[in-house]
Motif scaffolding. Structure first.
Motif, PDB file in Angstrom:
ATOM      1  N   ASP A  83       0.826  -1.212   0.000  1.00  0.00           N
ATOM      2  CA  ASP A  83       0.000   0.000   0.000  1.00  0.00           C
ATOM      3  C   ASP A  83       0.859   1.259   0.000  1.00  0.00           C
ATOM      4  N   LEU A  84       2.125   1.120   0.391  1.00  0.00           N
ATOM      5  CA  LEU A  84       3.076   2.231   0.462  1.00  0.00           C
ATOM      6  C   LEU A  84       4.480   1.670   0.339  1.00  0.00           C
ATOM      7  N   ILE A  85       5.364   2.445  -0.285  1.00  0.00           N
ATOM      8  CA  ILE A  85       6.783   2.092  -0.351  1.00  0.00           C
ATOM      9  C   ILE A  85       7.562   3.218   0.313  1.00  0.00           C
ATOM     10  N   ILE A  86       8.404   2.850   1.274  1.00  0.00           N
ATOM     11  CA  ILE A  86       9.323   3.804   1.890  1.00  0.00           C
ATOM     12  C   ILE A  86      10.693   3.514   1.293  1.00  0.00           C
ATOM     13  N   MET A  87      11.270   4.519   0.642  1.00  0.00           N
ATOM     14  CA  MET A  87      12.475   4.329  -0.157  1.00  0.00           C
ATOM     15  C   MET A  87      13.631   5.186   0.334  1.00  0.00           C
ATOM     16  N   ASP A  88      14.701   4.530   0.773  1.00  0.00           N
ATOM     17  CA  ASP A  88      15.939   5.252   1.034  1.00  0.00           C
ATOM     18  C   ASP A  88      16.487   5.704  -0.314  1.00  0.00           C
ATOM     19  N   ILE A  89      17.058   6.887  -0.368  1.00  0.00           N
ATOM     20  CA  ILE A  89      17.573   7.384  -1.639  1.00  0.00           C
ATOM     21  C   ILE A  89      19.017   6.953  -1.878  1.00  0.00           C
ATOM     22  N   GLN A  90      19.818   6.927  -0.838  1.00  0.00           N
ATOM     23  CA  GLN A  90      21.230   6.590  -0.991  1.00  0.00           C
ATOM     24  C   GLN A  90      21.440   5.112  -0.678  1.00  0.00           C
ATOM     25  N   THR A 140      20.373   3.564  -7.078  1.00  0.00           N
ATOM     26  CA  THR A 140      19.882   4.665  -6.246  1.00  0.00           C
ATOM     27  C   THR A 140      18.374   4.561  -6.034  1.00  0.00           C
ATOM     28  N   GLY A 141      17.929   5.141  -4.948  1.00  0.00           N
ATOM     29  CA  GLY A 141      16.497   5.208  -4.697  1.00  0.00           C
ATOM     30  C   GLY A 141      15.776   5.985  -5.785  1.00  0.00           C
ATOM     31  N   ILE A 142      16.436   7.000  -6.322  1.00  0.00           N
ATOM     32  CA  ILE A 142      15.826   7.785  -7.409  1.00  0.00           C
ATOM     33  C   ILE A 142      15.590   6.896  -8.628  1.00  0.00           C
ATOM     34  N   GLU A 143      16.565   6.059  -8.951  1.00  0.00           N
ATOM     35  CA  GLU A 143      16.406   5.140 -10.076  1.00  0.00           C
ATOM     36  C   GLU A 143      15.270   4.152  -9.805  1.00  0.00           C
ATOM     37  N   LEU A 144      15.187   3.643  -8.576  1.00  0.00           N
ATOM     38  CA  LEU A 144      14.125   2.699  -8.229  1.00  0.00           C
ATOM     39  C   LEU A 144      12.749   3.344  -8.277  1.00  0.00           C
ATOM     40  N   ILE A 145      12.648   4.574  -7.804  1.00  0.00           N
ATOM     41  CA  ILE A 145      11.359   5.277  -7.879  1.00  0.00           C
ATOM     42  C   ILE A 145      10.932   5.404  -9.338  1.00  0.00           C
ATOM     43  N   GLY A 146      11.871   5.772 -10.201  1.00  0.00           N
ATOM     44  CA  GLY A 146      11.569   5.884 -11.626  1.00  0.00           C
ATOM     45  C   GLY A 146      11.091   4.575 -12.219  1.00  0.00           C
ATOM     46  N   ARG A 147      11.761   3.483 -11.863  1.00  0.00           N
ATOM     47  CA  ARG A 147      11.353   2.163 -12.366  1.00  0.00           C
ATOM     48  C   ARG A 147       9.946   1.806 -11.887  1.00  0.00           C
ATOM     49  N   MET A 148       9.698   2.049 -10.602  1.00  0.00           N
ATOM     50  CA  MET A 148       8.392   1.688 -10.041  1.00  0.00           C
ATOM     51  C   MET A 148       7.275   2.533 -10.632  1.00  0.00           C
ATOM     52  N   LYS A 149       7.516   3.818 -10.804  1.00  0.00           N
ATOM     53  CA  LYS A 149       6.487   4.688 -11.381  1.00  0.00           C
ATOM     54  C   LYS A 149       6.284   4.403 -12.871  1.00  0.00           C
ATOM     55  N   ARG A 206      18.992  22.163  -1.107  1.00  0.00           N
ATOM     56  CA  ARG A 206      17.897  23.002  -1.588  1.00  0.00           C
ATOM     57  C   ARG A 206      17.084  22.359  -2.703  1.00  0.00           C
ATOM     58  N   ASP A 207      17.749  21.715  -3.647  1.00  0.00           N
ATOM     59  CA  ASP A 207      17.048  21.161  -4.810  1.00  0.00           C
ATOM     60  C   ASP A 207      16.732  19.672  -4.692  1.00  0.00           C
ATOM     61  N   ASP A 208      17.181  19.042  -3.625  1.00  0.00           N
ATOM     62  CA  ASP A 208      17.009  17.594  -3.516  1.00  0.00           C
ATOM     63  C   ASP A 208      15.548  17.165  -3.456  1.00  0.00           C
ATOM     64  N   GLU A 209      14.742  17.839  -2.655  1.00  0.00           N
ATOM     65  CA  GLU A 209      13.341  17.448  -2.553  1.00  0.00           C
ATOM     66  C   GLU A 209      12.646  17.577  -3.911  1.00  0.00           C
ATOM     67  N   GLU A 210      12.889  18.668  -4.604  1.00  0.00           N
ATOM     68  CA  GLU A 210      12.263  18.862  -5.920  1.00  0.00           C
ATOM     69  C   GLU A 210      12.692  17.773  -6.895  1.00  0.00           C
ATOM     70  N   ARG A 211      13.973  17.427  -6.881  1.00  0.00           N
ATOM     71  CA  ARG A 211      14.499  16.396  -7.786  1.00  0.00           C
ATOM     72  C   ARG A 211      13.880  15.033  -7.459  1.00  0.00           C
ATOM     73  N   ILE A 212      13.777  14.723  -6.180  1.00  0.00           N
ATOM     74  CA  ILE A 212      13.226  13.430  -5.766  1.00  0.00           C
ATOM     75  C   ILE A 212      11.727  13.357  -6.070  1.00  0.00           C
ATOM     76  N   ARG A 213      11.017  14.442  -5.843  1.00  0.00           N
ATOM     77  CA  ARG A 213       9.580  14.453  -6.168  1.00  0.00           C
ATOM     78  C   ARG A 213       9.358  14.401  -7.683  1.00  0.00           C
ATOM     79  N   SER A 214      10.281  14.964  -8.459  1.00  0.00           N
ATOM     80  CA  SER A 214      10.097  15.001  -9.914  1.00  0.00           C
ATOM     81  C   SER A 214      10.140  13.610 -10.544  1.00  0.00           C
TER      82      SER A 214
END
Length: 127
Positions: free
Chosen positions: A48-55, A60-69, A88-96
């Motif tokens: 129902d939810l995925i909690i993803m470490d980024i590092q 990377t967690g960013i790569e995994l989020i992209g694959r899952m989405k 400063r830009d990390d949250e925006e990049r991760i949400r994108s």
């Protein structure tokens, strides 16, 4: 039935903390220590939810989020990124790439659970 949360975290202490905290709030926590196993495990249990470490090592967690989405069977599942990145830009990049929420480490327990409940309330919280 408890809401299932897949926790992708390579640090054993953080993984235990997140899973214990989730279980204390009536979530069924499913740990994944190696990011390379995360997509297959998510397809297997359809959480129902995925909690993803980024590092993470290896991927990377960013790569995994992209694959899952990008995966039709997983794209509907909300993802909460948990990271020591606090630039400063990390949250925006991760949400994108598709993260629905963003929590920085070290986590504040109340904020962590507030974000989890905002994405996937437990049955008790919905009453």
């Amino acid at each position: 039935m408890a809401k299932r949360v897949l926790v992708v975290e390579d640090n054993e202490l953080n993984l235990k903390l997140f899973c214990d905290l989730l279980r204390a709030y009536d979530y069924a926590a499913e740990p994944v220590r190696d990011g390379r196993d995360a997509v297959a495990r998510a397809r297997e249990i359809v959480p129902d939810l995925i909690i993803m470490d980024i590092q993470l090592p290896h991927v990377t967690g960013i790569e995994l989020i992209g694959r899952m989405k990008g995966d039709p069977s997983l794209k509907h599942i909300p993802i909460m990124a948990v990271t020591a990145y606090a630039g400063r830009d990390d949250e925006e990049r991760i949400r994108s790439v598709g993260a629905n929420a963003y929590v920085t480490k070290p986590i504040a327990l109340a904020r962590f659970m507030e974000e989890v409940r905002g994405l996937v309330p437990t049955a008790a919280a919905q009453e």
